[in-house]
Design an enzyme around this catalytic site. Structure first.
Site, short mmCIF file in Angstrom:
data_model
loop_
_atom_site.label_atom_id
_atom_site.label_comp_id
_atom_site.label_asym_id
_atom_site.label_seq_id
_atom_site.Cartn_x
_atom_site.Cartn_y
_atom_site.Cartn_z
CE LYS A 62 -14.81 111.72 -67.61
NZ LYS A 62 -13.40 111.07 -67.60
CE LYS B 225 -4.52 93.60 -78.76
NZ LYS B 225 -4.35 92.24 -79.61
CE LYS C 102 -30.91 97.30 -61.97
NZ LYS C 102 -31.41 95.77 -61.83
CB SER D 179 -10.67 108.06 -66.56
OG SER D 179 -10.99 109.51 -66.64
CD GLU E 228 -18.26 102.64 -70.62
OE1 GLU E 228 -17.16 102.79 -71.30
OE2 GLU E 228 -18.52 102.52 -69.57
#
Length: 278
Positions: free
Chosen positions: A204, A174, A247, A145, A210
């Site tokens: 974090k 939402k 990568k 964030s 993720e």
């Protein structure tokens, strides 16, 4: 403007061209299509390079939705192009330019967002109405964030302006949604995993969750992982994740937001011609 058929040729892709003439900053090119195609907005110099088959810069990219709206960034002589390079089939296309000075502000709205932002949303943002459960995405953006304002939010909007379906929390989530479930759904339904690697990202826990999902999808061959290094060195990436350091990545120190968006759009477009990643 006359709507013209465009087909894929055996030697090279034909293209449709509209000379937009001199245009002011803020004018908007609107292109209508009957099927997916590459939609490009080029200034005079880059249009001539495009015609000669040389390296060129443009705004736009693969368009899956219609109409496509591209904002002219600065005054000058501009061109609109539709081509089928890397794609099969044919399309019809129409070009129209909306004069930015003729745009009328919207009436006040309840959430008190600025009228300028509302105009921009209506011109550029055309979020589809699919439910999250059934929607497929081109790109899932994983980030911390702390990096939203500087890179993530503008990059997400730039990718969506280029016609990509983007899973980005501010576009999708939402109030009341299950965060973990929505993220897992987004990862599983995205063809590319875009990871913004930074010191905040590696510091974090949630971005690591993720990343684990994206890496699993990549290893299984169901997704392509696209790293972006943001204010971080190769040594720091190697220390945090040797696998990711190996990568090929884009660095924000070397490329601007729109250049990164163009590169990502080109990769997504190229992969789409060879079939789904899954």
């Amino acid at each position: 403007m006359t709507v013209t058929p465009l087909s894929y040729g055996s030697s090279m892709a034909k293209f449709l061209h509209s000379d937009l003439g001199h245009r002011s900053a803020g004018d908007v090119l609107v292109v209508t299509l009957t099927s997916g195609a590459n939609v490009l907005l080029l200034d005079e110099t880059n249009y001539q390079r495009y015609r000669r088959g040389e390296k060129h810069q443009y705004r736009g990219g693969l368009a899956k939705k219609t109409p496509v709206r591209l904002r002219i960034p600065h005054a000058g002589h501009w061109h609109g192009v539709v081509d089928m390079r890397g794609l099969r089939g044919s399309t019809n296309a129409g070009f129209q330019v909306i004069n930015g000075s003729a745009l009328q502000p919207l009436p006040p709205i309840r959430d008190h967002r600025s009228e300028i932002q509302q105009i921009a949303d209506n011109l550029v943002d055309s979020a589809p109405s699919h439910s999250p459960e059934s929607r497929e995405f081109d790109v899932f953006i994983s980030h911390a964030s702390e990096d939203k304002d500087e890179i993530v939010r503008p990059l997400a909007h730039a990718l969506r302006e280029r016609g990509l379906e983007v899973w980005y929390d501010e576009f999708v989530l939402k109030v009341g949604d299950s965060l973990r479930r929505r993220i897992d759904e987004g990862i599983s339904r995205s063809r590319f995993g875009l990871v913004i690697l930074s010191r905040s990202f590696f510091a974090k826990d949630w971005p690591q969750h993720e990343l684990d999902g994206l890496v699993t999808m990549s290893v299984d061959g169901r997704q392509v992982l696209l790293p972006i290094w943001h204010q971080i060195t190769k040594d720091e990436v190697i220390t945090a994740s040797p696998t990711l350091a190996d990568k090929v990545a884009l660095r924000t120190a070397d490329y601007g937001i729109h250049e990164i968006a163009d590169e990502i759009t080109a990769v997504v477009s190229e992969k789409s011609t060879t079939g789904p990643v899954r």
